[in-house]
Design a protein around this motif. Structure first.
Motif, PDB file in Angstrom:
ATOM      1  N   LEU A   1       0.847  -1.203   0.000  1.00 53.87           N
ATOM      2  CA  LEU A   1       0.000   0.000   0.000  1.00 53.87           C
ATOM      3  C   LEU A   1       0.883   1.253   0.000  1.00 53.87           C
ATOM      4  CD1 LEU A   1      -2.732  -0.955   2.641  1.00 53.87           C
ATOM      5  CD2 LEU A   1      -3.059  -0.736   0.175  1.00 53.87           C
ATOM      6  N   PRO A   2       0.749   2.121  -0.994  1.00 55.40           N
ATOM      7  CA  PRO A   2       1.646   3.281  -1.095  1.00 55.40           C
ATOM      8  C   PRO A   2       1.092   4.507  -0.387  1.00 55.40           C
ATOM      9  CG  PRO A   2       0.354   3.114  -3.086  1.00 55.40           C
ATOM     10  CD  PRO A   2      -0.148   2.030  -2.160  1.00 55.40           C
TER      11      PRO A   2
ATOM     12  N   ARG B   1      -6.310  13.913  -4.273  1.00 53.56           N
ATOM     13  CA  ARG B   1      -5.090  13.365  -3.652  1.00 53.56           C
ATOM     14  C   ARG B   1      -3.864  13.860  -4.399  1.00 53.56           C
ATOM     15  NH1 ARG B   1      -5.710   8.556  -0.040  1.00 53.56           N
ATOM     16  NH2 ARG B   1      -3.469   8.722   0.043  1.00 53.56           N
ATOM     17  N   LEU B   2      -3.976  13.939  -5.738  1.00 57.50           N
ATOM     18  CA  LEU B   2      -2.829  14.406  -6.525  1.00 57.50           C
ATOM     19  C   LEU B   2      -2.513  15.866  -6.183  1.00 57.50           C
ATOM     20  CD1 LEU B   2      -3.503  12.826 -10.019  1.00 57.50           C
ATOM     21  CD2 LEU B   2      -1.869  12.102  -8.285  1.00 57.50           C
ATOM     22  N   LEU B   3      -3.574  16.638  -5.996  1.00 53.20           N
ATOM     23  CA  LEU B   3      -3.393  18.032  -5.631  1.00 53.20           C
ATOM     24  C   LEU B   3      -2.713  18.126  -4.257  1.00 53.20           C
ATOM     25  CD1 LEU B   3      -4.284  20.488  -7.295  1.00 53.20           C
ATOM     26  CD2 LEU B   3      -6.211  20.748  -5.736  1.00 53.20           C
ATOM     27  N   ALA B   4      -3.225  17.304  -3.339  1.00 49.06           N
ATOM     28  CA  ALA B   4      -2.631  17.287  -1.998  1.00 49.06           C
ATOM     29  C   ALA B   4      -1.180  16.815  -2.068  1.00 49.06           C
ATOM     30  CB  ALA B   4      -3.439  16.377  -1.081  1.00 49.06           C
ATOM     31  N   ALA B   5      -0.933  15.856  -2.979  1.00 47.79           N
ATOM     32  CA  ALA B   5       0.428  15.332  -3.130  1.00 47.79           C
ATOM     33  C   ALA B   5       1.367  16.422  -3.628  1.00 47.79           C
ATOM     34  CB  ALA B   5       0.431  14.158  -4.095  1.00 47.79           C
ATOM     35  N   ALA B   6       0.862  17.230  -4.574  1.00 47.15           N
ATOM     36  CA  ALA B   6       1.700  18.322  -5.088  1.00 47.15           C
ATOM     37  C   ALA B   6       2.017  19.297  -3.953  1.00 47.15           C
ATOM     38  CB  ALA B   6       0.983  19.037  -6.221  1.00 47.15           C
TER      39      ALA B   6
ATOM     40  N   ALA C   1       3.115   8.875  -0.660  1.00 51.61           N
ATOM     41  CA  ALA C   1       2.128   8.582   0.387  1.00 51.61           C
ATOM     42  C   ALA C   1       0.852   9.381   0.185  1.00 51.61           C
ATOM     43  CB  ALA C   1       2.728   8.887   1.754  1.00 51.61           C
ATOM     44  N   ARG C   2       0.977  10.606  -0.267  1.00 50.41           N
ATOM     45  CA  ARG C   2      -0.199  11.457  -0.456  1.00 50.41           C
ATOM     46  C   ARG C   2      -0.951  11.088  -1.737  1.00 50.41           C
ATOM     47  NH1 ARG C   2      -2.083  13.188   3.947  1.00 50.41           N
ATOM     48  NH2 ARG C   2      -0.546  14.218   5.235  1.00 50.41           N
ATOM     49  N   ALA C   3      -0.193  10.775  -2.781  1.00 49.38           N
ATOM     50  CA  ALA C   3      -0.837  10.522  -4.073  1.00 49.38           C
ATOM     51  C   ALA C   3      -1.423   9.122  -4.156  1.00 49.38           C
ATOM     52  CB  ALA C   3       0.180  10.731  -5.196  1.00 49.38           C
TER      53      ALA C   3
END
Lengths: 111, 430
Positions: free
Chosen positions: B19-20, B81-86, B163-165
């Protein structure tokens, strides 16, 4: 017929269907589906948690951890207003589909 | 929490590893599956199944660990999630950069102190050449701090974004490595500007490599107080201070023009000394204006240079002073040089003033009627490989020989600019 293929298109409907009567945790949801389907729908639970998490992400379900008294802490799922609307729409669509399938398969062979 | 069974635990461990997500999110998913397995196993045991068999059956009903982990991963991914990851990536770079910068600063400063003490010792006891702390050395130290900051920032960013993405680190680094390396390459090549020599250029251009080395790592890094490193730095610092008390302070003497004494720096190869009848009427001065070295020559009677041609300001490559213990020797003209590496025009202006109107102050007022000032400037910090330069105004007399007209000014110089300026200058053969 491969039941798992049939299940794929109806997972959300099945989960929302058992949760509209009250909140449940994962294992209970699987058991409730099994019981209500007369053990016809019992393909294992590998599909269940991804479907629950997907529905939660889309806002159809809300999840919360709750202590289980003497038992372990469990994650309970509750259907939301949006989930209820989704259930009603999918349920109607499914009924329509099932009725259509029955109509097609009920036609006499020489008609 | 029910006692975990071996088969279940192996299964849960395999799911968890695949799980990433961030630790807390991953733990929550695994906890939910653990409770499910316990419930399922208990139900099967209650139905009369052997406990080990029940545990195995419960695991089997969830399918393969890899398949379940991948499905859960896909189910939990979404654009937010991608936005949060950025966002977390930018925050991770800032956190890692600041942490790495602070640690790097500590390491570099203590290393600099230790090296200075070692250098003092070598100078005092072994008679080795002293090393003068010049602007390029300072720049290299700054770059080393940047390199460490880039390493730590890269080390933090890949697992944080992953972890975020909800992607694996191996996937995420396909983005973080080229993106960060491109930004740092642009910074190193085009934006950073300051004193440079070849070692400095190498250290500066290695900046993207430090990032790549960090961003390649996929395991999360916790940024805490580096206790061992701090202890090591403090011990090194204490040892250096104690050593410097024994050795004593450094005694570097960088000889300038005024301390050359009888040492012949080799000006004669630039041009012949000015003819005797000219010297009385000439007075010269040197000044620096920004990156330019400006030479001026006040002439009592402009007619003295009538018939002279090719008046110019010129710079010759020098070699650094030798500062071995007891053998101090001034900087000299590079014996291998046969021509100036830089020449520039000179212009006449009113006596006592340079063309831009500044006073040259090299000749006492009032000025004679035909007095004038000859000035020229050279951009000295754009010639790679030149650390000392001798600058003078020269001209060709009617007899056809070139003569020195001004005093020869010795200047410690260094290239200053961006790495791109450096490469352009090298390619242009400057």
């Amino acid at each position: 017929m491969d039941r798992s293929q049939l299940l794929k298109g109806t997972t959300a409907l099945l989960i929302l269907g058992v949760l509209k009567d009250g909140e449940l945790y994962g294992y209970e949801i699987a058991q409730r589906i099994r019981e209500r389907s007369g053990a016809f729908i019992d393909p294992g639970e590998g599909w269940l948690y991804p479907a629950l998490h997907r529905l939660e992400k889309h806002g159809a379900l809300q999840a919360s951890w709750r202590d289980g008294g003497l038992g372990p802490r469990r994650r309970y799922y509750r259907i939301t207003e949006g989930g209820l609307r989704t259930f009603n729409a999918q349920s109607a669509e499914w009924e329509q589909f099932a009725r259509s399938v029955r109509l097609v398969t009920a036609q006499p062979a020489n008609a | 929490m029910p006692e975990p069974a071996p088969e279940s635990e192996r299964f849960l461990s395999a799911v968890e590893q695949r799980l990433p997500f961030a630790d807390d999110e991953r733990a929550e998913i695994v906890d939910e599956l653990r409770v499910h397995l316990a419930d399922c196993s208990e139900a099967l045991r209650n139905a009369g199944m052997d406990p080990i068999e029940a545990d195995r059956m419960a695991v089997d009903r969830l399918g393969s660990a890899e398949g379940l982990a991948d499905e859960l991963t896909r189910a939990r991914r979404d654009p937010t999630r991608l936005l949060a990851a950025a966002g977390s990536g930018v925050w991770g770079v800032a956190r890692g950069g600041v942490w790495g910068g602070l640690v790097g600063f500590g390491v570099v400063m203590v290393a600099a102190v230790a090296l200075t003490v070692a250098n003092n010792a070598a100078f005092r006891f072994l008679g080795a050449d002293g090393y003068s702390w010049d602007p390029v050395t300072n720049a290299i130290l700054g770059m080393a701090v940047l390199d460490i900051a880039a390493l730590v920032a890269g080390r933090v960013v890949t697992p944080t974004v992953a972890a975020r993405a909800g992607f694996t680190g191996r996937v995420v680094r396909r983005v973080t490595i080229p993106l960060g390396a491109a930004i740092l390459l642009a910074y190193a090549l085009l934006i950073w500007s300051g004193p440079l020599n070849w070692p400095a250029v190498v250290v500066l251009m290695s900046l993207p490599l430090w990032w790549i080395a960090g961003a390649w790592q996929t395991r999360p890094l916790r940024l805490g107080f580096p206790r061992r490193l701090a202890v090591g730095l403090v011990l090194t610092l204490v040892a250096s201070v104690l050593a410097s008390l024994v050795i004593g302070p450094g005694e570097f003497q960088v000889a300038g023009l005024s301390s050359v004494g009888s040492f012949d720096p080799g000006y004669g190869r630039m041009a012949a000394p000015p003819p005797g009848d000219l010297t009385k009427g000439l007075g010269s001065g040197v000044s620096t204006a920004g990156d330019y070295v400006e030479l001026s020559l006040d002439v009592a009677d402009r007619g003295q240079l009538a018939g002279w041609s090719d008046l110019r300001v010129e710079a010759w490559r020098g070699i650094a002073p030798i500062t071995g213990a007891g053998a101090a020797q001034g900087p000299e003209l590079d014996p291998s040089e046969t021509a100036p590496f830089l020449t520039g025009p000179v212009v006449w202006s009113a006596a006592g003033t340079s063309p831009d109107g500044n006073s040259t102050w090299s000749y006492s007022s009032p000025w004679p009627p035909n007095a004038a000032t000859l000035s020229g400037a050279l951009l000295m910090n754009h010639s790679p490989g030149v650390s000392w330069a001798w600058v003078a105004i020269t001209g060709i007399a009617p007899d056809g020989a070139r003569y020195l007209l001004s005093e020869v000014s010795g200047n410690q110089v260094y290239f200053s600019g961006t790495a791109l300026d450096w490469f352009e200058a090298v390619l242009a053969g400057r």
